[in-house]
Motif scaffolding. Structure first.
Motif, PDB file in Angstrom:
ATOM      1  N   GLU A   1       0.823  -1.205   0.000  1.00 20.30           N
ATOM      2  CA  GLU A   1       0.000   0.000   0.000  1.00 20.30           C
ATOM      3  C   GLU A   1       0.862   1.262   0.000  1.00 20.30           C
ATOM      4  O   GLU A   1       0.536   2.248  -0.679  1.00 20.30           O
ATOM      5  CB  GLU A   1      -0.925  -0.022   1.218  1.00 20.30           C
TER       6      GLU A   1
ATOM      7  N   THR B   1      -9.846  -5.261  -8.439  1.00 23.15           N
ATOM      8  CA  THR B   1     -10.289  -5.435  -7.054  1.00 23.15           C
ATOM      9  C   THR B   1      -9.226  -4.951  -6.085  1.00 23.15           C
ATOM     10  O   THR B   1      -9.519  -4.236  -5.110  1.00 23.15           O
ATOM     11  CB  THR B   1     -10.618  -6.915  -6.781  1.00 23.15           C
TER      12      THR B   1
ATOM     13  N   HIS C   1      -9.530  -1.681  -3.589  1.00 23.19           N
ATOM     14  CA  HIS C   1      -9.325  -1.876  -2.147  1.00 23.19           C
ATOM     15  C   HIS C   1      -8.219  -0.961  -1.627  1.00 23.19           C
ATOM     16  O   HIS C   1      -8.372  -0.303  -0.585  1.00 23.19           O
ATOM     17  CB  HIS C   1      -8.982  -3.339  -1.867  1.00 23.19           C
TER      18      HIS C   1
ATOM     19  N   ARG D   1      -9.274   2.670  -1.678  1.00 26.33           N
ATOM     20  CA  ARG D   1     -10.240   2.913  -0.602  1.00 26.33           C
ATOM     21  C   ARG D   1      -9.511   3.104   0.734  1.00 26.33           C
ATOM     22  O   ARG D   1      -9.894   3.952   1.544  1.00 26.33           O
ATOM     23  CB  ARG D   1     -11.224   1.752  -0.509  1.00 26.33           C
ATOM     24  N   GLU D   2      -8.446   2.323   0.963  1.00 25.57           N
ATOM     25  CA  GLU D   2      -7.651   2.469   2.185  1.00 25.57           C
ATOM     26  C   GLU D   2      -6.903   3.806   2.195  1.00 25.57           C
ATOM     27  O   GLU D   2      -6.722   4.419   3.245  1.00 25.57           O
ATOM     28  CB  GLU D   2      -6.640   1.318   2.292  1.00 25.57           C
TER      29      GLU D   2
ATOM     30  N   GLN E   1     -18.527  -6.445  -4.272  1.00 28.73           N
ATOM     31  CA  GLN E   1     -17.484  -5.542  -3.783  1.00 28.73           C
ATOM     32  C   GLN E   1     -18.062  -4.173  -3.448  1.00 28.73           C
ATOM     33  O   GLN E   1     -17.768  -3.605  -2.391  1.00 28.73           O
ATOM     34  CB  GLN E   1     -16.395  -5.400  -4.847  1.00 28.73           C
TER      35      GLN E   1
ATOM     36  N   TRP F   1     -17.921  -2.584   0.292  1.00 24.28           N
ATOM     37  CA  TRP F   1     -17.127  -1.386   0.555  1.00 24.28           C
ATOM     38  C   TRP F   1     -17.968  -0.125   0.631  1.00 24.28           C
ATOM     39  O   TRP F   1     -17.444   0.955   0.883  1.00 24.28           O
ATOM     40  CB  TRP F   1     -16.077  -1.214  -0.553  1.00 24.28           C
TER      41      TRP F   1
ATOM     42  N   ARG G   1      -5.372 -10.293   1.894  1.00 23.79           N
ATOM     43  CA  ARG G   1      -6.493  -9.450   2.305  1.00 23.79           C
ATOM     44  C   ARG G   1      -7.844 -10.157   2.139  1.00 23.79           C
ATOM     45  O   ARG G   1      -8.883  -9.580   2.427  1.00 23.79           O
ATOM     46  CB  ARG G   1      -6.508  -8.148   1.497  1.00 23.79           C
TER      47      ARG G   1
ATOM     48  N   LEU H   1      -9.581 -10.936  -0.503  1.00 24.66           N
ATOM     49  CA  LEU H   1     -10.471 -10.189  -1.388  1.00 24.66           C
ATOM     50  C   LEU H   1     -11.270 -11.142  -2.268  1.00 24.66           C
ATOM     51  O   LEU H   1     -10.779 -12.181  -2.706  1.00 24.66           O
ATOM     52  CB  LEU H   1      -9.664  -9.224  -2.259  1.00 24.66           C
TER      53      LEU H   1
ATOM     54  N   TYR I   1     -12.820 -11.916  -5.693  1.00 27.20           N
ATOM     55  CA  TYR I   1     -12.707 -11.494  -7.085  1.00 27.20           C
ATOM     56  C   TYR I   1     -13.006 -12.659  -8.017  1.00 27.20           C
ATOM     57  O   TYR I   1     -12.986 -13.832  -7.625  1.00 27.20           O
ATOM     58  CB  TYR I   1     -11.325 -10.906  -7.390  1.00 27.20           C
TER      59      TYR I   1
END
Length: 369
Positions: A35, A65, A69, A72-73, A105, A109, A228, A230, A232
């Motif tokens: 990140e 995806t 993510h 968004r973080e 998703q 979110w 994480r 996720l 997908y």
């Protein structure tokens, strides 16, 4: 043999060795480092200014995806707002499942989602209809070329509908290296010259585009999605096996096995490429049909749709192909023949659908955007 200690926190056991650096990291430290690297790419490249309304191209695959993510973080630190934009190409048995993943998703979110469809934008044409029309024409192996051009236009339309100021896509370093290889193999100097950098600034009124994952390897994108947890969609598009990109991908794997830095070397080579003045593409004008920025009389999207509507599919993309603005004799019309409808372009200055990534740039063929 027990796993080594994390080289970052020196507390937890390492969960992986980073593919390129060999650094042993635990799950949390790897995700934090991933990140932080994306944040550095965005900030150092000045890709998304504070206050930007960002349309995230969402295909439901791992790359888009992970991109959604991570952004968004990072959104509170960047001062941006996100909106998911998905494209329905009309591929039976494939796209419905992928769009279902995108909707899960968005709900998880709590992000707004807009879906735009080829059938609505392009006079009823879907990718399944394109495949049927090109069967037996010698163009059936190039569905990804049609899809890449139309997808780019559809994503731009979706972004404008939600009031976005920027568009982001999930291309990773492997995608970009494949594209550089494809353009070298085609001898397409124009696209090689346009393919460097982390995106396009948005000339001619088009929305600025960027690729925050461009320096992240595909392996690390997969590892991040795994750690994480996720959700997908991972199936390959039914038209992908015929794509020229697959040959470049196989070659890249061989190069990477011999030289691990080959992927990023190719990415950076495109950034540094300079053309002689005589080899540079001419300045673009405006499409005579939809007003989009174009290097010929018709932009690529209008030219491809024109060929489909005449029952004479053609590509004319890349070096040595017939010009997009050459009309030629009307010829015999096919079963899908109908007057060519104008593209629904919200801006007369919208960018040509010709992607600097290359003519085979269907970022949905592997479930990513």
């Amino acid at each position: 043999m027990p796993a080594p200690q994390c080289a970052s926190c020196h507390k937890a056991r390492a969960a992986l060795r980073r593919p390129r650096s060999g650094q042993a990291l635990c799950t949390n430290c790897f995700c934090a480092a991933f990140e932080a690297e994306v944040l550095h790419t965005v900030v150092a490249g000045r890709l998304l200014p504070p206050g930007a309304v960002v349309a995230v191209g969402a295909s439901g695959g791992k790359d888009s995806t992970v991109l959604a993510h991570v952004l968004r973080e990072l959104a509170p630190r960047l001062g941006i707002s996100l909106h998911l934009v998905a494209v329905d190409e009309g591929i039976g048995g494939y796209r419905d499942a992928a769009l279902a993943a995108v909707r899960r998703q968005a709900a998880r979110w709590e992000l707004p989602l807009t879906v735009v469809a080829y059938a609505e934008l392009f006079g009823g044409w879907t990718m399944d209809a394109v495949a049927r029309s090109t069967a037996g024409s010698g163009r059936s192996r190039s569905c990804c070329t049609f899809c890449g051009v139309l997808r780019r236009r559809a994503l731009e339309e979706g972004a404008r509908r939600v009031g976005a100021t920027h568009v982001v896509t999930g291309h990773n370093a492997d995608d970009m290296a494949e594209t550089v290889l494809m353009n070298f193999l085609r001898g397409d100097a124009g696209r090689l010259a346009r393919g460097g950098g982390l995106g396009s600034p948005g000339e001619g009124g088009a929305l600025p585009r960027c690729r925050p994952l461009q320096l992240a390897s595909q392996k690390e994108v997969v590892l991040y999605a795994h750690f994480r947890r996720l959700d997908y969609f991972s199936e390959e598009c039914v038209y992908a096996p015929e794509a020229f990109r697959g040959h470049a991908r196989d070659l890249l794997k061989l190069l990477e096995a011999a030289r691990p830095s080959a992927v990023l070397d190719l990415v950076h080579s495109a950034e540094r490429l300079a053309l002689a003045p005589a080899a540079r593409p001419p300045p673009p004008g405006a499409c005579s049909r939809c007003g989009a920025l174009a290097s010929r009389a018709l932009c690529q999207a209008c030219a491809l749709l024109d060929g489909l509507n005449r029952g004479r599919p053609r590509l004319a993309i890349g070096k040595g192909r017939r010009g997009l603005d050459e009309e030629g004799p009307p010829g015999r019309r096919g079963s899908h023949s109908r007057p060519a409808p104008p593209l629904r372009s919200p801006s007369p200055a919208s960018r040509d659908s010709s992607s600097p990534l290359g003519s085979d740039d269907d970022v949905g063929v592997r479930g990513r955007l």
